[in-house]
Design an enzyme around this catalytic site. Sequence first.
Site, PDB file in Angstrom:
ATOM      1  N   HIS A 121      -2.503   7.557   6.933  1.00  0.00           N
ATOM      2  CA  HIS A 121      -1.564   8.465   6.264  1.00  0.00           C
ATOM      3  C   HIS A 121      -2.280   9.734   5.789  1.00  0.00           C
ATOM      4  O   HIS A 121      -1.708  10.820   5.813  1.00  0.00           O
ATOM      5  CB  HIS A 121      -0.924   7.795   5.043  1.00  0.00           C
ATOM      6  CG  HIS A 121       0.260   6.928   5.369  1.00  0.00           C
ATOM      7  ND1 HIS A 121       1.418   7.426   5.927  1.00  0.00           N
ATOM      8  CD2 HIS A 121       0.475   5.601   5.193  1.00  0.00           C
ATOM      9  CE1 HIS A 121       2.286   6.436   6.087  1.00  0.00           C
ATOM     10  NE2 HIS A 121       1.743   5.315   5.657  1.00  0.00           N
ATOM     11  N   CYS A 163       6.145   0.238   7.322  1.00  0.00           N
ATOM     12  CA  CYS A 163       5.737   1.322   6.442  1.00  0.00           C
ATOM     13  C   CYS A 163       6.910   1.730   5.558  1.00  0.00           C
ATOM     14  O   CYS A 163       8.038   1.824   6.031  1.00  0.00           O
ATOM     15  CB  CYS A 163       5.287   2.510   7.296  1.00  0.00           C
ATOM     16  SG  CYS A 163       4.749   3.924   6.329  1.00  0.00           S
ATOM     17  N   LEU A 164       6.628   1.978   4.281  1.00  0.00           N
ATOM     18  CA  LEU A 164       7.694   2.344   3.355  1.00  0.00           C
ATOM     19  C   LEU A 164       8.324   3.696   3.717  1.00  0.00           C
ATOM     20  O   LEU A 164       9.417   4.010   3.266  1.00  0.00           O
ATOM     21  CB  LEU A 164       7.173   2.383   1.917  1.00  0.00           C
ATOM     22  CG  LEU A 164       6.703   1.036   1.346  1.00  0.00           C
ATOM     23  CD1 LEU A 164       6.145   1.214  -0.053  1.00  0.00           C
ATOM     24  CD2 LEU A 164       7.833   0.014   1.346  1.00  0.00           C
ATOM     25  N   GLU A 173      -3.269   2.843   5.514  1.00  0.00           N
ATOM     26  CA  GLU A 173      -3.123   3.837   4.440  1.00  0.00           C
ATOM     27  C   GLU A 173      -3.984   5.069   4.700  1.00  0.00           C
ATOM     28  O   GLU A 173      -3.560   6.193   4.448  1.00  0.00           O
ATOM     29  CB  GLU A 173      -3.461   3.230   3.071  1.00  0.00           C
ATOM     30  CG  GLU A 173      -2.560   2.083   2.628  1.00  0.00           C
ATOM     31  CD  GLU A 173      -1.072   2.356   2.781  1.00  0.00           C
ATOM     32  OE1 GLU A 173      -0.646   3.519   2.627  1.00  0.00           O
ATOM     33  OE2 GLU A 173      -0.334   1.414   3.093  1.00  0.00           O
ATOM     34  N   GLN A 205       3.065   9.982   0.893  1.00  0.00           N
ATOM     35  CA  GLN A 205       4.331   9.234   0.862  1.00  0.00           C
ATOM     36  C   GLN A 205       5.124   9.479  -0.420  1.00  0.00           C
ATOM     37  O   GLN A 205       6.275   9.087  -0.523  1.00  0.00           O
ATOM     38  CB  GLN A 205       4.069   7.728   1.005  1.00  0.00           C
ATOM     39  CG  GLN A 205       3.479   7.354   2.368  1.00  0.00           C
ATOM     40  CD  GLN A 205       3.346   5.850   2.502  1.00  0.00           C
ATOM     41  OE1 GLN A 205       2.362   5.271   2.077  1.00  0.00           O
ATOM     42  NE2 GLN A 205       4.358   5.220   3.083  1.00  0.00           N
ATOM     43  N   GLY A 210       0.837  -1.192   0.000  1.00  0.00           N
ATOM     44  CA  GLY A 210       0.000   0.000   0.000  1.00  0.00           C
ATOM     45  C   GLY A 210       0.873   1.244   0.000  1.00  0.00           C
ATOM     46  O   GLY A 210       2.008   1.209   0.478  1.00  0.00           O
TER      47      GLY A 210
HETATM   48 NI    NI Z   1       2.654   3.425   5.629  1.00  0.00          NI
END
Ligand code: NI
Length: 182
Positions: free
Chosen positions: A154, A108-109, A151, A50, A45
Amino acid sequence: MLLPITQYGDPILRVPCAPVEHVDLELHTLGVNMLETMYAAEGIGLAAPQVGLSIRMVVIDIPEEEEEQPGMITVNGEQKPMRSIMPLVFINPRLEPYGDQQLCTEGCLSVRGIRSQVKRPERVRARLAKLDGSILEIDCGGLLARCLQHECDHLEGRLFTDRVSSAAKVTLAKRLKNLLHR
Ligand code: NI
């Protein structure tokens, strides 16, 4: 096109995002680029902040092998395989998490190298607007319910690290601080 992924400490990750008002060619391109960026980073996701954009847009793609159950979910009142709606690109989501709280490990990326146990309701009812103008009303559990909540957090400027237990927060604090000075 691969987009740079915003990292922990960037203020854009902490700002509530604005609703998407118009869907144009640029937004479609953004969706494609966000998916490409997410696949390259091996994520499931990715939310617009991001990639540096403060708008309410998310992409999700959960591979079949990641889903613990047979993977049937309710889509617009019908039972469907979760895979049939993947990849998901949506704007302006409305989420209603419900059910028992469940503890699960998340990463999380935008928060590299940190994984932590997070408690969230195990099910979600969601209303997602796709870029073609259609609406998906989803009722699901499992990894998709988890991912939708992560997500959509975010989009409110929230990170999974905000939701860990207070005991875990103490150990996390140092590692998060290190991320800022890398
Ligand atoms: Ni994330």
